[in-house]
Scaffold this active site. Structure first.
Site, PDB file in Angstrom:
ATOM      1  N   GLY A 123       0.818  -1.209   0.000  1.00  0.00           N
ATOM      2  CA  GLY A 123       0.000   0.000   0.000  1.00  0.00           C
ATOM      3  C   GLY A 123       0.852   1.259   0.000  1.00  0.00           C
ATOM      4  CB  ILE A 193      16.115  -9.402  19.015  1.00  0.00           C
ATOM      5  CG1 ILE A 193      14.723  -8.801  18.741  1.00  0.00           C
ATOM      6  CG2 ILE A 193      16.437 -10.520  18.023  1.00  0.00           C
ATOM      7  CD1 ILE A 193      14.547  -8.214  17.353  1.00  0.00           C
ATOM      8  CG  HIS A 452       0.376 -18.807  51.050  1.00  0.00           C
ATOM      9  ND1 HIS A 452       1.692 -18.423  50.910  1.00  0.00           N
ATOM     10  CD2 HIS A 452       0.387 -19.990  51.727  1.00  0.00           C
ATOM     11  CE1 HIS A 452       2.463 -19.337  51.492  1.00  0.00           C
ATOM     12  NE2 HIS A 452       1.695 -20.296  51.997  1.00  0.00           N
TER      13      HIS A 452
HETATM   14  P1  NAD Z   1      17.287  -3.298  21.046  1.00  0.00           P
HETATM   15  O1  NAD Z   1      17.238  -1.851  20.845  1.00  0.00           O
HETATM   16  O2  NAD Z   1      16.501  -3.936  22.126  1.00  0.00           O
HETATM   17  O3  NAD Z   1      18.818  -3.761  21.289  1.00  0.00           O
HETATM   18  C1  NAD Z   1      19.833  -3.509  20.375  1.00  0.00           C
HETATM   19  C2  NAD Z   1      21.161  -3.542  21.114  1.00  0.00           C
HETATM   20  O4  NAD Z   1      22.188  -3.520  20.155  1.00  0.00           O
HETATM   21  C3  NAD Z   1      21.368  -2.341  22.023  1.00  0.00           C
HETATM   22  O5  NAD Z   1      21.769  -2.805  23.301  1.00  0.00           O
HETATM   23  C4  NAD Z   1      22.468  -1.555  21.327  1.00  0.00           C
HETATM   24  O6  NAD Z   1      23.316  -0.866  22.223  1.00  0.00           O
HETATM   25  C5  NAD Z   1      23.221  -2.659  20.615  1.00  0.00           C
HETATM   26  N1  NAD Z   1      23.967  -2.213  19.428  1.00  0.00           N
HETATM   27  C6  NAD Z   1      23.589  -1.303  18.500  1.00  0.00           C
HETATM   28  N2  NAD Z   1      24.541  -1.206  17.534  1.00  0.00           N
HETATM   29  C7  NAD Z   1      25.537  -2.065  17.872  1.00  0.00           C
HETATM   30  C8  NAD Z   1      26.772  -2.428  17.283  1.00  0.00           C
HETATM   31  N3  NAD Z   1      27.185  -1.889  16.123  1.00  0.00           N
HETATM   32  N4  NAD Z   1      27.546  -3.349  17.904  1.00  0.00           N
HETATM   33  C9  NAD Z   1      27.133  -3.929  19.068  1.00  0.00           C
HETATM   34  N5  NAD Z   1      25.970  -3.611  19.677  1.00  0.00           N
HETATM   35  C10 NAD Z   1      25.179  -2.702  19.081  1.00  0.00           C
HETATM   36  O7  NAD Z   1      16.944  -3.935  19.617  1.00  0.00           O
HETATM   37  P2  NAD Z   1      16.589  -5.412  19.186  1.00  0.00           P
HETATM   38  O8  NAD Z   1      16.960  -6.394  20.246  1.00  0.00           O
HETATM   39  O9  NAD Z   1      17.161  -5.571  17.824  1.00  0.00           O
HETATM   40  O10 NAD Z   1      15.022  -5.358  19.088  1.00  0.00           O
HETATM   41  C11 NAD Z   1      14.399  -4.484  18.146  1.00  0.00           C
HETATM   42  C12 NAD Z   1      13.100  -3.936  18.665  1.00  0.00           C
HETATM   43  O11 NAD Z   1      12.154  -4.974  18.778  1.00  0.00           O
HETATM   44  C13 NAD Z   1      13.254  -3.291  20.013  1.00  0.00           C
HETATM   45  O12 NAD Z   1      12.685  -2.018  19.975  1.00  0.00           O
HETATM   46  C14 NAD Z   1      12.507  -4.185  20.938  1.00  0.00           C
HETATM   47  O13 NAD Z   1      11.812  -3.467  21.927  1.00  0.00           O
HETATM   48  C15 NAD Z   1      11.522  -4.925  20.031  1.00  0.00           C
HETATM   49  N6  NAD Z   1      11.327  -6.284  20.554  1.00  0.00           N
HETATM   50  C16 NAD Z   1      10.649  -6.438  21.714  1.00  0.00           C
HETATM   51  C17 NAD Z   1      10.515  -7.688  22.261  1.00  0.00           C
HETATM   52  C18 NAD Z   1       9.793  -7.844  23.562  1.00  0.00           C
HETATM   53  O14 NAD Z   1       9.042  -6.960  23.910  1.00  0.00           O
HETATM   54  N7  NAD Z   1      10.017  -8.903  24.310  1.00  0.00           N
HETATM   55  C19 NAD Z   1      11.094  -8.795  21.653  1.00  0.00           C
HETATM   56  C20 NAD Z   1      11.796  -8.591  20.477  1.00  0.00           C
HETATM   57  C21 NAD Z   1      11.907  -7.316  19.936  1.00  0.00           C
END
Ligand code: NAD
Length: 475
Positions: A123, A193, A452
């Site tokens: 879309g 992730i 409990h």
């Molecule tokens: P995230 O933002 O949670 O974590 C990414 C991490 O990578 C950060 O700690 C950052 O400092 C690090 N990073 C960035 N660039 C880097 C580099 N060049 N070298 C090394 N480390 C580096 O992102 P994510 O884990 O990819 O998740 C993506 C999105 O999806 C997030 O916004 C998350 O909230 C969402 N998500 C949520 C859930 C959940 O709610 N349980 C589960 C999966 C994903």
């Protein structure tokens, strides 16, 4: 109304978009929802990232891997010994695929019962609230509506030196579909992730090394919770390097050589698969036609106000493609809010109380402010803490790591934040969210009867502990 005319057209059928579609239809509006996502069978798969390659499949694999890990790491404590357990990878991945199909198909059924019309294609918003849908076969059709909602979600961020190839260098979708357990899994990014999928493959037997650029572990979480979680992950054998800046990832024939540097200099590790999980970016490329008047910010997110309105008559945007945390439940509530506003009702999202959950073992969950945020904002606060190790139910199920912390205003006692690390805290956080939504105090939580023996007693005791009157530990 003509077949191509709707009250509402939603671009994107992820949690934000499909929830919005259902709520709008419930309110009597004629709704279309456009999505291009294809399932493994090549057919349209509704539900977006969350249902297809995110929340739902990862929870399926997290549970399967927890069961497997438990055979050697939990059951012996119960006196149950299982020798030489085997994994049937086809069933392991197949069960996850079946769950995905059940839920993506479920969205289709919900659309049918609510009379939402799905369209399969990409879309694009055109001037004058028209939406052009491009099919895979090159076909094009145009729909018209009084209101268009953009809910196009997000995509994984790619590193220029570690481009996804789907084989050796993978994203979240790739890490949910491995044919075998890799011997060595490298992960860039110790975020949500990285930790969740790193845990899955660690539990299945992979050596997992996580490289995180920042010096602090889980910077957004409460500092003590992050420390406690890091200790547990270390015990599980997850190798997490902080302050590790990755500069290169070279794919060799059967492996990936990853170069990173930290305070001790440059290092190289060799892994069989490399999961890049360094965050996601709003997916808005190509979704805005010329002269729509809709603006995007520097990060490509669609600009909206607190009601998800873009400033252009009848054009809204919700979910991961706008500001705020990239969480399915945040997008869902925005979808409901916008549908209600369009129908002339009072839609609202309380952005101050959005729960966060990380589905590791132990799980991590929080809502509201951390101690650090209170300090930075000059808010006087007091805290109460209670460990799962002092809770009968947690010890009985052999999952006694972690604790709950309640942060309350020092003068009014209003709950400002609740932080948890422990068994099933993804569910326990709901009580904190309810209390905070009702502007409750720690004393409110402390005076509520908790069954409990349950894990929820830890929340109760943490609230009691704010006033130094926890009953099952020294204050
Ligand atoms: P995230 O933002 O949670 O974590 C990414 C991490 O990578 C950060 O700690 C950052 O400092 C690090 N990073 C960035 N660039 C880097 C580099 N060049 N070298 C090394 N480390 C580096 O992102 P994510 O884990 O990819 O998740 C993506 C999105 O999806 C997030 O916004 C998350 O909230 C969402 N998500 C949520 C859930 C959940 O709610 N349980 C589960 C999966 C994903």
């Amino acid at each position: 109304m003509a077949d191509n005319k709707f009250d509402v057209i939603i671009i994107g059928a992820g949690p934000a978009g499909y929830t919005c579609a259902i709520r709008a239809a419930q309110l009597g509006l004629k709704v279309a929802c456009v999505d291009a996502f294809k399932g493994k069978d090549g057919k349209q798969a509704l539900g977006g990232t969350c249902l297809n390659v995110g929340c739902i499949p990862s929870k399926a694999l997290l549970d399967s891997s927890k069961q497997f890990w438990g055979l050697a790491h939990n059951l012996p404590a119960h006196g149950i010994i299982v020798e030489n357990p085997k994994v049937d990878m086809q069933t392991f991945i197949g069960r996850k695929d079946k769950i995905v199909k059940q839920f993506t198909g479920g969205v289709g059924t919900l659309f049918k019962s609510n009379k939402v019309t799905p369209f399969f294609g990409t879309g694009k918003l055109l001037k004058g609230n028209q939406v052009e849908i491009a099919g895979e076969d090159g076909s094009k059709q145009t729909l018209q509506a009084a209101n268009v909602i953009i809910a196009t979600g997000s995509v994984p961020i790619e590193l220029p030196f570690a481009k996804f190839d789907g084989k050796r260098i993978i994203d979240n979708a790739g890490a949910l579909d491995l044919a075998d357990v890799p011997k060595r899994l490298g992960v860039i990014g110790a975020g949500v992730i990285g930790l969740e999928l790193g845990s899955v493959w660690k539990r299945m037997g992979a050596d997992v090394t996580i490289l995180e650029a920042l010096p602090d572990f889980l910077g957004a979480a409460d500092t003590e919770i992050a420390k406690a979680a890091a200790r547990e992950f270390k015990k599980q054998g997850l190798e997490i390097h902080l302050g590790a800046k990755v500069s290169n990832a070279q794919v060799r024939k059967n492996a990936v050589e990853v170069t990173y540097s930290d305070k001790d200099g440059e290092h190289e590790i060799t892994v069989d698969k490399l999961l890049v999980a360094v965050g996601r970016r709003a997916y808005t490329q190509g979704v805005l036609g010329n002269d729509t008047g809709v603006k995007t910010d520097q990060r490509g997110r669609i600009e909206v106000d607190e009601h998800c309105w873009t400033g252009v008559d009848g054009v809204w945007a919700i979910g991961d493609c706008v500001r705020g945390p990239m969480l399915a439940h945040k997008g869902e509530e925005e979808g409901v809010m916008v549908a209600e506003l369009i129908a002339g009702k009072a839609g609202h999202v309380n952005y101050d109380v959005i729960p966060w959950v990380i589905y590791t073992e132990p799980e991590i969950a929080w809502a509201g402010k951390t101690e650090k945020q209170c300090q930075d904002e000059g808010i006087p606060y007091k805290t109460g803490k209670f460990p799962f190790a002092a809770n009968g139910r947690a010890v009985a199920i052999n999952e006694a790591a972690g604790f709950v912390k309640v942060v309350a205003h020092a003068e009014t006692d209003r709950i400002l934040g609740v932080h948890m690390c422990g068994p099933v805290v993804s569910e326990l956080i709901a009580e904190a969210v309810v209390a905070m939504e009702f502007k409750g105090s720690s004393e409110d939580l402390a005076r509520i009867v908790h069954a409990h023996p349950t894990l929820s007693e830890v929340v109760h005791e943490a609230a009691l502990s704010v006033d130094k009157r926890a009953l099952n530990k020294a204050n």
